[in-house]
Design a protein around this motif. Structure first.
Motif, PDB file in Angstrom:
ATOM      1  N   SER A 259      89.333   4.726  -6.375  1.00  0.00           N
ATOM      2  CA  SER A 259      87.917   5.056  -6.498  1.00  0.00           C
ATOM      3  C   SER A 259      87.504   5.073  -7.957  1.00  0.00           C
ATOM      4  O   SER A 259      86.390   4.685  -8.318  1.00  0.00           O
ATOM      5  CB  SER A 259      87.630   6.413  -5.855  1.00  0.00           C
ATOM      6  OG  SER A 259      87.911   6.378  -4.473  1.00  0.00           O
ATOM      7  N   THR A 260      88.409   5.563  -8.789  1.00  0.00           N
ATOM      8  CA  THR A 260      88.268   5.448 -10.228  1.00  0.00           C
ATOM      9  C   THR A 260      89.469   4.652 -10.735  1.00  0.00           C
ATOM     10  O   THR A 260      90.439   4.452 -10.008  1.00  0.00           O
ATOM     11  CB  THR A 260      88.247   6.832 -10.908  1.00  0.00           C
ATOM     12  OG1 THR A 260      89.528   7.455 -10.768  1.00  0.00           O
ATOM     13  CG2 THR A 260      87.194   7.726 -10.278  1.00  0.00           C
ATOM     14  N   SER A 294      85.226   6.548 -14.893  1.00  0.00           N
ATOM     15  CA  SER A 294      84.633   7.423 -13.886  1.00  0.00           C
ATOM     16  C   SER A 294      84.443   6.730 -12.546  1.00  0.00           C
ATOM     17  O   SER A 294      84.498   7.364 -11.490  1.00  0.00           O
ATOM     18  CB  SER A 294      83.286   7.960 -14.372  1.00  0.00           C
ATOM     19  OG  SER A 294      83.462   8.827 -15.478  1.00  0.00           O
ATOM     20  N   THR A 295      84.173   5.431 -12.575  1.00  0.00           N
ATOM     21  CA  THR A 295      83.974   4.692 -11.335  1.00  0.00           C
ATOM     22  C   THR A 295      84.627   3.325 -11.435  1.00  0.00           C
ATOM     23  O   THR A 295      84.632   2.697 -12.483  1.00  0.00           O
ATOM     24  CB  THR A 295      82.472   4.482 -11.025  1.00  0.00           C
ATOM     25  OG1 THR A 295      81.840   3.908 -12.169  1.00  0.00           O
ATOM     26  CG2 THR A 295      81.788   5.788 -10.675  1.00  0.00           C
ATOM     27  N   SER A 296      85.211   2.889 -10.337  1.00  0.00           N
ATOM     28  CA  SER A 296      85.695   1.507 -10.220  1.00  0.00           C
ATOM     29  C   SER A 296      85.536   1.114  -8.750  1.00  0.00           C
ATOM     30  O   SER A 296      84.560   0.485  -8.369  1.00  0.00           O
ATOM     31  CB  SER A 296      87.135   1.363 -10.714  1.00  0.00           C
ATOM     32  OG  SER A 296      88.014   2.242 -10.052  1.00  0.00           O
ATOM     33  N   LEU A 298      84.662   2.978  -6.451  1.00  0.00           N
ATOM     34  CA  LEU A 298      83.450   3.614  -5.940  1.00  0.00           C
ATOM     35  C   LEU A 298      82.258   2.658  -6.003  1.00  0.00           C
ATOM     36  O   LEU A 298      81.372   2.698  -5.142  1.00  0.00           O
ATOM     37  CB  LEU A 298      83.140   4.884  -6.741  1.00  0.00           C
ATOM     38  CG  LEU A 298      84.056   6.088  -6.502  1.00  0.00           C
ATOM     39  CD1 LEU A 298      83.750   7.183  -7.510  1.00  0.00           C
ATOM     40  CD2 LEU A 298      83.883   6.617  -5.078  1.00  0.00           C
ATOM     41  N   ILE A 299      82.227   1.789  -7.019  1.00  0.00           N
ATOM     42  CA  ILE A 299      81.113   0.849  -7.139  1.00  0.00           C
ATOM     43  C   ILE A 299      81.210  -0.219  -6.062  1.00  0.00           C
ATOM     44  O   ILE A 299      80.197  -0.626  -5.477  1.00  0.00           O
ATOM     45  CB  ILE A 299      81.065   0.203  -8.534  1.00  0.00           C
ATOM     46  CG1 ILE A 299      81.089   1.267  -9.629  1.00  0.00           C
ATOM     47  CG2 ILE A 299      79.805  -0.651  -8.673  1.00  0.00           C
ATOM     48  CD1 ILE A 299      81.097   0.695 -11.033  1.00  0.00           C
ATOM     49  N   TRP A 302      79.935   1.342  -2.967  1.00  0.00           N
ATOM     50  CA  TRP A 302      78.481   1.468  -3.033  1.00  0.00           C
ATOM     51  C   TRP A 302      77.813   0.121  -2.766  1.00  0.00           C
ATOM     52  O   TRP A 302      76.834   0.040  -2.010  1.00  0.00           O
ATOM     53  CB  TRP A 302      78.092   1.990  -4.413  1.00  0.00           C
ATOM     54  CG  TRP A 302      76.619   1.907  -4.694  1.00  0.00           C
ATOM     55  CD1 TRP A 302      75.653   2.806  -4.347  1.00  0.00           C
ATOM     56  CD2 TRP A 302      75.935   0.838  -5.371  1.00  0.00           C
ATOM     57  NE1 TRP A 302      74.410   2.371  -4.760  1.00  0.00           N
ATOM     58  CE2 TRP A 302      74.559   1.166  -5.401  1.00  0.00           C
ATOM     59  CE3 TRP A 302      76.358  -0.352  -5.965  1.00  0.00           C
ATOM     60  CZ2 TRP A 302      73.605   0.338  -5.983  1.00  0.00           C
ATOM     61  CZ3 TRP A 302      75.413  -1.182  -6.557  1.00  0.00           C
ATOM     62  CH2 TRP A 302      74.056  -0.837  -6.567  1.00  0.00           C
ATOM     63  N   ALA A 335      78.544   6.759 -12.832  1.00  0.00           N
ATOM     64  CA  ALA A 335      78.662   8.223 -12.791  1.00  0.00           C
ATOM     65  C   ALA A 335      78.989   8.739 -14.182  1.00  0.00           C
ATOM     66  O   ALA A 335      79.831   9.606 -14.364  1.00  0.00           O
ATOM     67  CB  ALA A 335      79.728   8.651 -11.791  1.00  0.00           C
ATOM     68  N   GLU A 337      80.577   8.045 -17.984  1.00  0.00           N
ATOM     69  CA  GLU A 337      81.870   7.451 -18.302  1.00  0.00           C
ATOM     70  C   GLU A 337      82.754   8.445 -19.026  1.00  0.00           C
ATOM     71  O   GLU A 337      82.280   9.296 -19.782  1.00  0.00           O
ATOM     72  CB  GLU A 337      81.702   6.187 -19.152  1.00  0.00           C
ATOM     73  CG  GLU A 337      82.993   5.407 -19.381  1.00  0.00           C
ATOM     74  CD  GLU A 337      83.724   5.015 -18.087  1.00  0.00           C
ATOM     75  OE1 GLU A 337      84.157   5.936 -17.353  1.00  0.00           O
ATOM     76  OE2 GLU A 337      83.863   3.810 -17.836  1.00  0.00           O
TER      77      GLU A 337
END
Length: 495
Positions: A259-260, A294-296, A298-299, A302, A335, A337
């Motif tokens: 997710s990250t 913070s996000t990988s 997760l994007i 999304w 979200a 960084e």
């Protein structure tokens, strides 16, 4: 011989049973809920989430793979902060790691109080949303009654060790991430960081692979594990995940596709850098240099939800898009960084969008953006004197070859992809096997490689340069937009 590892995650927890050869005999996953009672707050109930997950997983594993157990280790999200009273009752939900940004003012105050030079020299890190000290200060300021009753502080694996064995323990790696409470080179508590916390009982420090107790009768009733089963100190999930794929020698560097994105490199000496996290290693002879986006993943989730497409369709379309996404660049700060810019008010931005671009371009640009973020972090590590010697990929994002291939193309570096990508729970079981005297050097061999394609190096070098230039150019605008977003939610943007 059989060993159990359990990892407590943000949105789910996983357990695994492994034999002495490293073969997986059983796995079990339990989803759970992360509470966010206010914007920027992320919490877990230590018993309803952590303990319930562990007991459920252990019983499920023992049903699926019955038999004796020769050791148990637990890892978890970190640094997380659980406060308990004199009877060891939790006083409030545990405050989670860097995704919880409530203590921004306390972070700024403590950074000013201690000074950057002192923090980098002694603690190894400037204070960020990952830091434990500012979160304790936030509780003291905003929940003084709870803070006045606090006698102990726990990490996620530390709380489980307590419930399983009765021992009050914090592993050295988790402690070294509990800034500013721990002195990196001395491998012990940093007294200035404990100012104002004198009434708190400090946990015993142990290395992640040390046996710190055995299953009590009460814990046996709750989990199904036999009384007397050895229990290790455990550690933070990222370190356990790195060990799951055999990252143990200086220069070994794990890229965790989840997710990250988390990056952790084993080093022989402390590496201090204002844009990274420094920590001790799994053993007393090593240290770690760590980074985290913070996000990988997760994007990608999304984007799949936003477009109404499954991952298989998006991957298929992304494969038809050339390197560089036909001139489309993404800053993946959906979200904020973490490393190396430490900007909770950073925001995502696509640059170069045209009517020609479609879903495949968007999806591929996400995967490329994560590659640029990894390259940015590895450059910071190299600048600090920690140049990676071997990259090992792990996590759900490695199931399909495209993402790892794109990252290797962006980096110009190969990656080893192991045969077992269960993750941190497998690393926990591996540490338990080590503690029992099993030679685990042959566990989890490399299954395949991602090798960079020199034909696309030039386009990625150009885009990486623009990636570095675009954030400073847009940062002020991002901050204004973050403030407008916060007003819409009736809050104030973190600073």
């Amino acid at each position: 011989m059989r060993f159990i590892g359990v990892d407590i995650g943000t949105s789910s927890s996983k357990g695994v049973v492994v034999d002495a050869a490293g073969s997986v005999l059983a796995t079990h996953t339990r989803p759970h809920v992360t509470s966010s009672p206010h914007p920027g707050w992320f919490e877990h109930d230590a018993d309803e989430v952590w303990w319930a997950a562990v007991t459920t997983i252990l019983r499920a594993l023992l049903r699926e793979s019955p038999g004796p157990v020769d050791g148990v280790a637990v890892s978890g999200i970190g640094p997380a902060v659980l406060l308990t009273d004199a009877e060891d009752r939790p006083l409030r939900p545990a405050i989670l790691y860097g995704i919880d940004t409530r203590a921004e003012r306390e972070i700024a105050a403590q950074n000013e109080r201690f000074g950057s030079d002192v923090l980098l020299t002694s603690v190894g890190n400037l204070l960020t949303s990952q830091a434990v000290g500012p979160k304790l200060a936030w509780v003291a300021a905003h929940e003084p009654e709870s803070f006045a009753r606090t006698r102990r502080i726990y990490s996620a694996p530390g709380w489980i060790v307590r419930r399983l064995t009765g021992a009050y323990v914090l592993d050295h790696y988790s402690a070294s991430g509990s800034d500013p409470l721990y002195e990196l080179r001395a491998r012990g508590w940093w007294e200035p960081g404990w100012a104002g916390l004198d009434r708190l009982e400090r946990p015993q420090l142990a290395w992640p692979g040390e046996v710190v107790g055995t299953i009590t009768r009460e814990a046996a009733d709750a989990t199904g594990l036999p009384s007397g089963t050895p229990v290790l100190a455990g550690t933070v999930d990222a370190l356990a995940e790195a060990y799951s794929v055999g990252c143990r020698a200086p220069g070994d560097t794990m890229l965790m596709y989840g997710s990250t994105m988390f990056v952790i490199q084993t080093v022989s000496e402390p590496v201090a850098h204002p844009g990274l996290w420094a920590a001790v290693g799994r053993t007393a002879g090593t240290f770690s240099s760590a980074a985290g986006m913070s996000t990988s993943g997760l994007i990608t989730s999304w984007l799949a939800a936003a477009t109404g497409n499954g991952f298989a369709d998006l991957l298929a379309e992304a494969r038809q898009v050339p390197a560089g996404s036909d001139g489309l660049l993404l800053l993946p700060y959906f979200a904020g960084e973490r490393t190396p810019i430490f900007d909770p008010r950073a925001r995502g931005a696509w640059v170069g969008l045209t009517l020609r671009h479609g879903r495949g371009h968007l999806y591929r640009s996400v995967l490329e953006a994560v590659g640029f973020g990894v390259r940015h972090n590895l450059a910071a590590m190299a600048a600090a004197g920690a140049t990676p010697q071997r990259l090992v990929a792990v996590g759900g994002g490695t199931r399909d070859d495209l993402w790892a291939q794109i990252v290797s193309d962006v980096l110009g570096l190969p990656q080893d992809i192991p045969s077992v990508t269960v993750g941190a729970a497998y690393g926990d079981a591996r540490m338990a096997a080590d503690a029992a005297g099993v030679d685990t050097t042959g566990w989890n061999p490399v299954a395949r490689h991602a090798r960079p394609d020199p034909a696309v190096r030039d386009v990625y070098d150009v885009l990486y340069g623009e990636y570095l230039r675009t954030y400073p150019a847009l940062a002020d605008t991002m901050h204004v937009l973050a403030e407008l977003e916060a007003r819409g939610r009736g809050t104030t943007a973190s600073r």
